[in-house]
Design a protein around this motif. Structure first.
Motif, PDB file in Angstrom:
ATOM      1  N   VAL A 107       4.037  11.376   2.066  1.00 48.64           N
ATOM      2  CA  VAL A 107       3.782  10.292   2.125  1.00 48.64           C
ATOM      3  C   VAL A 107       4.966   9.195   1.741  1.00 48.64           C
ATOM      4  O   VAL A 107       4.968   8.584   1.857  1.00 48.64           O
ATOM      5  N   ILE A 108       5.715  10.124   1.247  1.00 41.28           N
ATOM      6  CA  ILE A 108       7.273   8.427   0.979  1.00 41.28           C
ATOM      7  C   ILE A 108       7.568   8.546   2.489  1.00 41.28           C
ATOM      8  O   ILE A 108       7.498   7.796   2.500  1.00 41.28           O
ATOM      9  N   ALA A 166      -2.660  16.398  -0.844  1.00 37.65           N
ATOM     10  CA  ALA A 166      -3.685  17.484  -1.010  1.00 37.65           C
ATOM     11  C   ALA A 166      -3.587  18.058   1.449  1.00 37.65           C
ATOM     12  O   ALA A 166      -3.823  19.172   1.220  1.00 37.65           O
ATOM     13  N   TRP A 167      -3.155  17.033   1.946  1.00 35.24           N
ATOM     14  CA  TRP A 167      -3.522  17.479   3.412  1.00 35.24           C
ATOM     15  C   TRP A 167      -2.102  17.731   3.882  1.00 35.24           C
ATOM     16  O   TRP A 167      -2.152  19.085   4.228  1.00 35.24           O
ATOM     17  N   LEU A 214       0.664  -1.328  -0.432  1.00 39.65           N
ATOM     18  CA  LEU A 214       0.110  -0.497  -0.097  1.00 39.65           C
ATOM     19  C   LEU A 214       0.824   1.137  -0.529  1.00 39.65           C
ATOM     20  O   LEU A 214       0.740   1.996  -0.791  1.00 39.65           O
ATOM     21  N   GLY A 215       2.364   1.496   0.654  1.00 38.44           N
ATOM     22  CA  GLY A 215       3.064   2.268   0.862  1.00 38.44           C
ATOM     23  C   GLY A 215       3.572   2.454  -0.944  1.00 38.44           C
ATOM     24  O   GLY A 215       3.950   3.909  -1.267  1.00 38.44           O
ATOM     25  N   ASP A 216       4.281   1.863  -1.182  1.00 38.73           N
ATOM     26  CA  ASP A 216       4.171   1.665  -2.840  1.00 38.73           C
ATOM     27  C   ASP A 216       3.230   2.566  -3.508  1.00 38.73           C
ATOM     28  O   ASP A 216       3.618   2.735  -4.627  1.00 38.73           O
ATOM     29  N   GLY A 217       1.670   1.792  -3.498  1.00 40.24           N
ATOM     30  CA  GLY A 217       1.223   2.005  -4.597  1.00 40.24           C
ATOM     31  C   GLY A 217       1.030   3.498  -3.961  1.00 40.24           C
ATOM     32  O   GLY A 217       0.718   4.576  -5.004  1.00 40.24           O
ATOM     33  N   MET A 218       1.023   4.188  -2.860  1.00 44.87           N
ATOM     34  CA  MET A 218       1.072   5.783  -2.682  1.00 44.87           C
ATOM     35  C   MET A 218       2.252   6.851  -3.340  1.00 44.87           C
ATOM     36  O   MET A 218       1.903   7.692  -3.421  1.00 44.87           O
ATOM     37  N   ALA A 219       2.789   5.766  -3.192  1.00 48.68           N
ATOM     38  CA  ALA A 219       4.238   6.308  -3.883  1.00 48.68           C
ATOM     39  C   ALA A 219       4.561   6.650  -5.655  1.00 48.68           C
ATOM     40  O   ALA A 219       5.517   7.780  -5.311  1.00 48.68           O
ATOM     41  N   PRO A 263      -5.314   7.146  -5.351  1.00 49.40           N
ATOM     42  CA  PRO A 263      -5.799   8.084  -4.697  1.00 49.40           C
ATOM     43  C   PRO A 263      -6.025   8.345  -2.962  1.00 49.40           C
ATOM     44  O   PRO A 263      -5.950   9.135  -2.676  1.00 49.40           O
ATOM     45  N   LEU A 264      -5.718   7.175  -2.592  1.00 50.39           N
ATOM     46  CA  LEU A 264      -5.273   7.794  -1.289  1.00 50.39           C
ATOM     47  C   LEU A 264      -3.999   8.649  -0.919  1.00 50.39           C
ATOM     48  O   LEU A 264      -4.143   9.277  -0.100  1.00 50.39           O
ATOM     49  N   ALA A 265      -2.886   8.276  -1.427  1.00 46.23           N
ATOM     50  CA  ALA A 265      -1.813   9.296  -2.166  1.00 46.23           C
ATOM     51  C   ALA A 265      -2.595  10.858  -2.012  1.00 46.23           C
ATOM     52  O   ALA A 265      -2.283  11.761  -1.965  1.00 46.23           O
ATOM     53  N   GLY A 266      -3.769  10.798  -2.914  1.00 50.55           N
ATOM     54  CA  GLY A 266      -3.863  11.872  -4.020  1.00 50.55           C
ATOM     55  C   GLY A 266      -4.725  12.842  -2.596  1.00 50.55           C
ATOM     56  O   GLY A 266      -4.344  13.858  -2.666  1.00 50.55           O
TER      57      GLY A 266
END
Length: 426
Positions: free
Chosen positions: A185-186, A178-179, A35-40, A171-174
């Motif tokens: 996020v990294i 924004a926050w 999941l972390g890599d998906g956000m990355a 989408p979670l990273a997005g």
């Protein structure tokens, strides 16, 4: 009736995997890090946009994305002598430690005001150096802990986790960007790898106790093994062509959406979401293919994927091409599971990490090279024609591989038995 779901779960091909006393401790950590890599995927490019000079953003985005994956090819050779013969859990754990450390240095440098685009790329590249060994370690761990009949479902679990991350992560990273901004996020991605490293350290410490380092081993032993094994060399060639020919789609798809369909990025996102959802379903299905002949199934996946991509290249309306792209994702997903199962059953456990790392080092550059080809190809013949050419070429590659497999088939062993016997003869 209340017992029916439990009985169904226990008869599933995935039950021996998720109920294994060691694997069930590792799977949550793998899910979190995926999941972390998906956000990355989103955060890496977005931070590159913020750090790079305005007139050089495109170049630095490409460099940053390449730095996050491609250096693993060099790491396969550089660390070959040190890492060959290590156990799967140890290799995966070291990769997680390096990822966590190098990625954590990015927000630290940001806090001290020292983060430049150059340092950013260097840290991304450092984080990727053991990526091929880490991936090899995960699949080696499966071969170490489970009998051969459970390898494919276990591989499918890893693919399903990755598919889930590609749907939820971006989408979670997005929302998080924004926050709090992309640099944090990294930082979250680094924390997920730290959690995975701790998982391997405490859950898998006993799994590697029977493995010993092979002193004096060549840095390129994995490449040499593949080169001298016709079955694995053919499988690597098939995968390389398959991934390379899909690379231009990453360039052609956005241009096709904007120039040919005159649509927005929303439609592009819909296509990628459809592909991801199809991939998630395909990952779940993959575990049920364990009784199919793996080599024939792997080749068929390539042909079927190319056929599923044809509607995009033929200019089919969105109502047809969008479901076709979802079907392509479903077909694509089992490929890694079946191809890894062929490696697992064709290689001894002692040699498997080096062989899988070599395989990963070559394949990690296939899609980027294909994407690089996509630019001039789309410029020369247009986005839709480029996708049609790629789809047709993928079908051709698959059919050619099938023809070669049939022509080399011995009258005595057949299917996967032939692959096993080639390995045994060595």
């Amino acid at each position: 009736m209340p017992l029916q779901p439990t009985r169904l779960l226990r008869t599933s091909p995935y039950w021996p995997v998720v109920s294994h006393p060691l694997l069930r401790r590792v799977l949550p950590g793998l899910t979190v890090s995926a999941l972390g890599d998906g956000m990355a995927v989103v955060a890496v490019t977005w931070l590159a946009i913020q750090l790079a000079p305005h007139d050089q953003r495109g170049t630095w985005i490409a460099v940053a994305m390449a730095a996050y994956t491609v250096p693993s090819a060099a790491g396969t050779v550089v660390f070959g002598r040190l890492l060959r013969g290590r156990g799967g859990g140890q290799l995966a754990g070291w990769d997680a430690i390096l990822r966590a450390t190098a990625l954590a240095a990015i927000p630290v440098a940001h806090l001290f005001g020292a983060l430049t685009i150059g340092l950013y790329v260097v840290l991304l590249a450092a984080s990727a150096l053991l990526h091929s060994w880490g991936s090899a370690g995960r699949f080696t761990l499966i071969a170490e802990l489970l009998p051969q009949r459970h390898h494919l479902p276990a591989n499918a679990v890893l693919s399903t986790i990755a598919g889930f991350a590609t749907i939820v992560g971006p989408p979670l990273a997005g929302l998080l960007i924004a926050w709090v901004g992309p640099v944090w996020v990294i930082a979250i991605d680094a924390a997920t790898f730290a959690a995975l490293a701790l998982t391997y350290r405490f859950a898998m410490s006993t799994a590697d106790s029977h493995h010993r380092q092979e002193h004096g081993a060549s840095r390129t032993a994995g490449f040499a093994f593949i080169r001298h094994n016709p079955a694995l060399l053919g499988l690597l060639a098939l995968s390389l062509a398959f991934f390379f020919l899909f690379g231009p789609v990453y360039v052609a798809m956005p241009i096709h959406i904007t120039d040919d369909l005159h649509a927005s990025a929303t439609l592009l996102g819909a296509y990628y979401t459809a592909f991801g959802v199809g991939g998630l379903v395909g990952g779940v299905i993959a575990g049920h293919l364990r009784r199919w002949p793996l080599r024939a199934t792997t080749i068929t996946i390539v042909v079927a994927f190319g056929v599923a991509m044809l509607p995009l290249g033929l200019g089919a309306p969105v109502g047809v091409s969008l479901p076709a792209f979802a079907l392509a994702g479903l077909i694509w997903a089992p490929y890694m599971s079946t191809s890894m199962a062929l490696f697992q059953r064709s290689t001894s456990i002692a040699q498997l990490p080096a062989v899988l790392a070599a395989n990963g080092a070559i394949l990690v550059v296939a899609v980027p090279l294909g994407a690089m080809l996509g630019g001039p190809l789309v410029g020369a013949i247009g986005a839709r024609s480029a996708m049609l050419l790629c789809a047709t070429a993928i079908v051709t590659v698959g059919l050619t591989a099938g023809g070669l497999a049939l022509s080399r088939r011995s009258p005595r062993p057949s299917g996967d038995q032939a692959v096993t016997e080639v390995s045994a003869s060595r």
